[in-house]
Design a protein around this motif. Structure first.
Motif, PDB file in Angstrom:
ATOM      1  N   ARG A 185       0.771  -1.492   0.148  1.00 48.13           N
ATOM      2  CA  ARG A 185      -0.045   0.399   0.266  1.00 48.13           C
ATOM      3  C   ARG A 185       1.081   0.650   0.166  1.00 48.13           C
ATOM      4  NH1 ARG A 185      -5.594  -0.724   0.706  1.00 48.13           N
ATOM      5  NH2 ARG A 185      -6.064   1.531   1.748  1.00 48.13           N
ATOM      6  N   ARG A 186       1.903   0.783   1.180  1.00 41.53           N
ATOM      7  CA  ARG A 186       2.952   2.335   0.503  1.00 41.53           C
ATOM      8  C   ARG A 186       3.443   2.813  -0.474  1.00 41.53           C
ATOM      9  NH1 ARG A 186       5.230   0.377   5.779  1.00 41.53           N
ATOM     10  NH2 ARG A 186       7.282   0.625   4.256  1.00 41.53           N
ATOM     11  N   SER A 240      -4.616   5.517  -0.061  1.00 40.55           N
ATOM     12  CA  SER A 240      -4.883   5.884   0.892  1.00 40.55           C
ATOM     13  C   SER A 240      -5.607   5.089   2.025  1.00 40.55           C
ATOM     14  CB  SER A 240      -4.923   7.734   0.708  1.00 40.55           C
ATOM     15  OG  SER A 240      -6.327   7.268  -0.596  1.00 40.55           O
ATOM     16  N   ARG A 253       2.560   1.528  -3.897  1.00 46.23           N
ATOM     17  CA  ARG A 253       0.947   2.276  -4.149  1.00 46.23           C
ATOM     18  C   ARG A 253       1.014   3.172  -4.150  1.00 46.23           C
ATOM     19  NH1 ARG A 253      -0.970  -3.313  -7.571  1.00 46.23           N
ATOM     20  NH2 ARG A 253       1.346  -4.876  -7.722  1.00 46.23           N
ATOM     21  N   LYS A 254       1.191   3.437  -3.093  1.00 42.24           N
ATOM     22  CA  LYS A 254       0.642   5.211  -2.532  1.00 42.24           C
ATOM     23  C   LYS A 254      -1.371   5.099  -2.600  1.00 42.24           C
ATOM     24  CE  LYS A 254       4.302   8.225  -4.872  1.00 42.24           C
ATOM     25  NZ  LYS A 254       4.791   6.737  -4.848  1.00 42.24           N
TER      26      LYS A 254
END
Lengths: 414, 273
Positions: free
Chosen positions: A253-254, A259, A256-257
Motif C-alpha cells: 500500500r505504501r 490512501s 503503491r501510494k
C-alpha cells in the motif's frame, strides 16, 4: 468392598434386565444409537476430509505466501489487469524490508517452443525466477549448479531443466554445459532439478512434464515486459501467516501510494491462512453436528426416561421385595440409575460401532477422499461419556421414584 | 432374664383416611422371647397386618416403643430400618415373592446382596440354606420350574440365609393346598426345634394350632394371649373339629399326634376370648 460387589452385581443385573427385554431395549436405545453414530460419522468424515485437504496443501508448502496484482472491484472492466501487476522493484523492496519473510521470488510463467539436438517440443512451461526459488520450492540442483544472483543481474541466457525434460528432449544424463533453443534463443543448461509432483489445482500442478527455470530478468527481456503477475515468498515461521500478510499488504500500500479509502490493488495469501480457515471450517462443522447430536441425545434420553418409568412400574413388587430384604433407598436409586446408564452406554457403543462402520464404508468407495479417515479417540470417548451422562440425567427421575416407594405399598402392588 | 427378641409397649398406629384419622393399632403390648413360636391371629381389619408391618420394621408406629433384639427401632430412618430388616428379620410372604427370572440360589442369596455381615461366600451360604429346607436338588431351578410348596421352601431358605433373630411369616400357607401346607408347617416346627424364633400371622385356626402361643387381635388391641394348649378358642376349635370328623364317617379316633387337616373353615370363630 461391599460397594464394589454391589456395583458389579448391579451392572450384571442391569445387563440381565436388558437381555431379558432385548427388543424393547434396542428400540429404546435407538435415539442414543443414532445420536452417537451420527457424531462419530460426522467427526470421522470431517477429520478425514480435513486431513485429505491439508495433505494437499502441505504438498504445496505451509510456509508459502503468494501474491499477485489485482484490479480493485470499482475499476473492473475499465483498466487492464497488467497495470497492477507486480514490479520487480516492489519485490526487491519486500526482500530487503519485510521482516516476516526470509525468501521471495517472482514467478513469471510463460510457454515456449524448446528444441534440443534431437527433439522439438511446443508449449513447454518456462518460469522466470530468482535464486530464492530453490529455497522456497525446496528444489535443489541435483546436477550442475543452481541459479545465482549474477545470472539475474547479467540477464544471462541460462536455464535449469527437470528430469522429465531430460527424458523428453533426449538429453545426456547430465546435460550441464549443453545448449538448447528456447523460442530460438540459445540457452546454456547449468543444472538439473528434480521433477516435483504438485497436487492438481495448484500452480504447476498436474501431470509432470518438461519444465525450464530461467532468470526472471531474461524471461522478461524475451517478451519484453516489466512486470510479473505472481510472486512466491517464504515465511520465517508458519505461525506468523497473518502478521506476514498484514506486513506485506502495508508495504504494498505504501509503495503503491494507496490512501485509507483505496482498495488493495494486490492480493496476498498465505497457505497457512488457508489451512487455518480449513481447520476453522472443520471445527464449525463439528460444532454444528454436535448441536444436532445434542437434540438427538435429548430425544433418546426422553425415551430412556420413559422406559425406565415403565420398568419401575413393572417391577414395583420386586422393588418392594428388595426393600423388605434390606435394600436402602439409596441402593435402589443406584440400581435403577446404573440400569439407565448401562442402557445408554450400550446404545452409545452400538452407535460408535455404527459410526465407525459408516466411515469405513465411505472410505471403501474408490477415489473417496475419506480413504484414510480415522475417527479420533476423543470422539469415541465423548460419545460414550455423553451417553452415560444422558443415562444419569434421564434415569434420575425414575430412579428417585423407585427409591421412594413404600415397601408395604410396593409389595401389595398388582 | 434373657433379652427378648421383641418387646413392644403402647404401640399405636393411626392412618389418615381423608379427613378422618383411623386407629389401626390402639395400644399394643407384646413380648416375644428367644425361640418362641407365636401365631398372631385376627380377622381382617383387626390390625394384624399393621402389627406385622411394624414387627417387620416395614412401618413405624405412630407412638409407643419397639425394641427388636435389644435395639430401639421407632426412631430410625428409612435407611437404618432397611439395615435392621436385613440383619434381624427373615420374611416369608403368602405369595412367595421370588424373582421369576432368577434361579433358586440367586433368589436365596438376595438378602446377602444387602448384608454387611455376610459379604463373602454368598453362593455357598445360599446353597446351604437351600439344603436345610430340603431343596438341595433344586438349586438352579427357576420359580416356574418349581411347585408351590417348593417355591415357599425357597422363600423360607431366603428368609433364613441372613441368620435373622426373627422369622416373620405372613399367611405362609395361604396359597398352598392342605397337604403342602402341612409340609411347610412341619418345616416351621423343625426350624423352631433348631432354635429359630418364629412369628406367623394367619387367620387359619389349624395353622395357628402348630404354634406354642396364640396372640389374638381385635380392633387394634390384643384381646387374648395364651399358650396354644390352654387357648380357649383353639380348644373349642379342636373339639368341634373332632366332633365333625367323628360325625363325618364314624372313623377311628384321630391319633394323638395328628391334627385336623380338612378345610374346616366353619370352626373358625375369630377372636372371642
Amino acid at each position: 468392598m461391599i460397594l464394589i460387589r454391589l456395583a458389579l452385581q448391579t451392572v450384571v443385573l442391569a445387563l440381565a434386565q436388558l437381555w431379558g427385554n432385548k427388543f424393547r431395549a434396542i428400540l429404546t436405545m435407538l435415539g442414543i444409537m443414532i445420536g452417537v453414530g451420527a457424531v462419530i460419522a460426522t467427526v470421522g468424515a470431517t477429520e478425514g476430509l480435513k486431513a485429505y485437504v491439508l495433505k494437499e496443501f502441505d504438498s504445496f508448502g505451509p510456509r508459502k505466501v503468494w501474491m499477485d496484482g489485482t484490479v480493485p472491484r470499482k475499476l473492473r472492466g475499465r483498466v487492464s489487469w497488467s497495470q497492477f501487476d507486480l514490479r520487480l522493484s516492489e519485490l526487491e523492496y519486500l526482500r530487503k524490508n519485510c521482516t516476516t519473510i526470509d525468501a521471495i521470488t517472482p514467478m513469471y510463467f510463460t510457454g515456449a517452443t524448446v528444441r534440443s539436438a534431437d527433439e522439438s517440443r511446443q508449449s513447454i512451461s518456462v518460469t522466470g525466477v530468482w535464486p530464492d526459488w530453490h529455497e522456497i520450492e525446496k528444489r535443489v540442483a541435483i546436477k550442475g549448479r543452481p541459479l545465482i544472483q549474477t545470472d539475474i543481474d547479467e540477464i544471462r541466457n541460462v536455464c535449469l531443466i527437470n528430469d522429465k525434460g531430460i527424458q523428453e528432449l533426449q538429453l545426456d544424463a547430465d546435460p550441464s554445459g549443453d545448449y538448447i533453443l528456447v523460442n530460438d534463443r540459445r540457452f546454456l543448461i547449468v543444472g538439473v532439478v528434480e521433477t516435483k509432483d504438485v497436487a492438481q489445482g495448484f500452480p504447476g500442478g498436474g501431470e509432470a512434464r518438461t519444465e525450464l527455470y530461467i532468470p526472471v530478468t531474461t524471461a522478461l527481456s524475451m517478451q519484453p515486459r516489466e512486470t510479473v503477475s505472481f510472486a512466491l515468498a517464504q515465511l520465517k515461521d508458519a505461525k506468523d501467516a497473518e502478521e506476514a500478510r498484514a506486513e506485506i499488504s502495508s508495504i504494498f500500500r505504501r509503495l503503491r501510494k494507496l490512501s485509507g479509502e483505496d482498495e488493495n490493488t494486490f492480493v496476498v495469501e498465505a497457505v497457512q491462512s488457508v489451512i487455518d480457515q480449513i481447520n476453522r471450517l472443520a471445527t464449525g462443522i463439528t460444532v454444528a453436528a454436535a448441536g444436532l447430536v445434542a437434540i438427538s441425545l435429548l430425544v433418546g434420553g426422553i425415551g430412556i426416561m420413559n422406559i425406565m418409568l415403565v420398568s419401575v412400574s413393572e417391577r414395583t413388587r420386586e422393588i418392594g421385595l428388595r426393600k423388605a430384604m434390606g435394600a436402602r433407598p439409596s441402593i435402589i436409586l443406584v440400581q435403577f440409575l446404573v440400569e439407565a446408564v448401562v442402557l445408554c452406554m450400550v446404545g452409545g457403543l452400538i452407535g460408535i460401532a455404527a459410526g465407525l462402520g459408516l466411515v469405513a464404508a465411505a472410505g471403501q468407495i474408490p477415489g473417496s477422499p475419506l480413504k484414510d479417515a480415522a475417527v479420533p479417540l476423543w470422539a469415541a470417548v465423548i460419545g460414550v461419556g455423553f451417553s452415560a451422562l444422558v443415562g444419569v440425567v434421564f434415569g434420575m427421575f425414575p430412579a428417585i421414584k423407585a427409591s421412594r416407594l413404600d415397601p408395604i405399598v410396593a409389595l401389595r402392588h398388582e | 432374664m434373657p433379652t427378648p427378641v421383641i418387646e413392644i409397649s403402647g404401640i399405636t398406629k393411626a392412618y389418615k383416611m381423608g379427613e378422618e384419622v383411623v386407629g389401626a393399632l390402639r395400644g399394643v403390648d407384646l413380648r416375644i422371647d428367644r425361640n418362641e413360636f407365636v401365631a398372631v391371629m385376627g380377622a381382617s381389619g383387626s390390625g394384624k397386618s399393621t402389627l406385622m408391618n411394624i414387627l417387620g420394621c416395614l412401618d413405624r408406629p405412630t407412638s409407643g416403643r419397639y425394641i427388636l433384639n435389644g435395639q430401639a427401632t421407632e426412631k430410625l430412618s428409612a435407611g437404618a430400618l432397611a439395615q435392621v430388616r436385613n440383619k434381624e428379620i427373615g420374611f416369608v410372604f403368602q405369595t412367595f415373592e421370588l424373582l421369576p427370572r432368577s434361579t433358586a440360589v440367586v433368589n436365596v442369596a438376595l438378602p446377602l446382596v444387602y448384608s454387611r455381615k455376610f459379604w463373602w461366600g454368598t453362593a455357598r451360604r445360599a446353597r446351604e440354606a437351600l439344603k436345610s429346607v430340603g431343596l438341595g436338588d433344586r438349586m438352579t431351578h427357576r420359580p416356574n420350574q418349581l411347585s408351590g410348596g417348593q417355591r415357599q421352601r425357597v422363600a423360607i431358605a431366603r428368609a433364613l440365609v441372613n441368620e435373622p433373630s426373627l422369622l416373620l411369616a405372613d399367611e405362609p400357607t395361604g396359597n398352598l393346598d392342605s397337604k403342602t401346607s402341612e409340609e411347610i408347617i412341619a418345616l416351621f416346627r423343625d426350624l423352631h426345634q433348631r432354635g429359630q424364633t418364629i412369628v406367623i400371622v394367619t387367620h387359619e385356626e389349624d395353622i395357628a394350632g402348630h404354634a406354642q402361643r396364640i396372640v389374638r387381635l381385635r380392633d387394634g388391641k390384643v384381646v387374648s394371649d395364651f399358650p396354644t394348649a390352654t387357648d380357649p378358642v383353639h380348644r373349642d376349635f379342636l373339639d368341634r373339629a373332632a366332633q365333625a370328623s367323628a360325625r363325618a364317617a364314624g372313623q377311628a379316633a384321630v391319633g394323638s399326634e395328628s391334627r385336623p387337616t380338612h378345610e374346616s373353615r366353619a370352626a373358625q370363630t375369630g377372636g372371642s376370648a
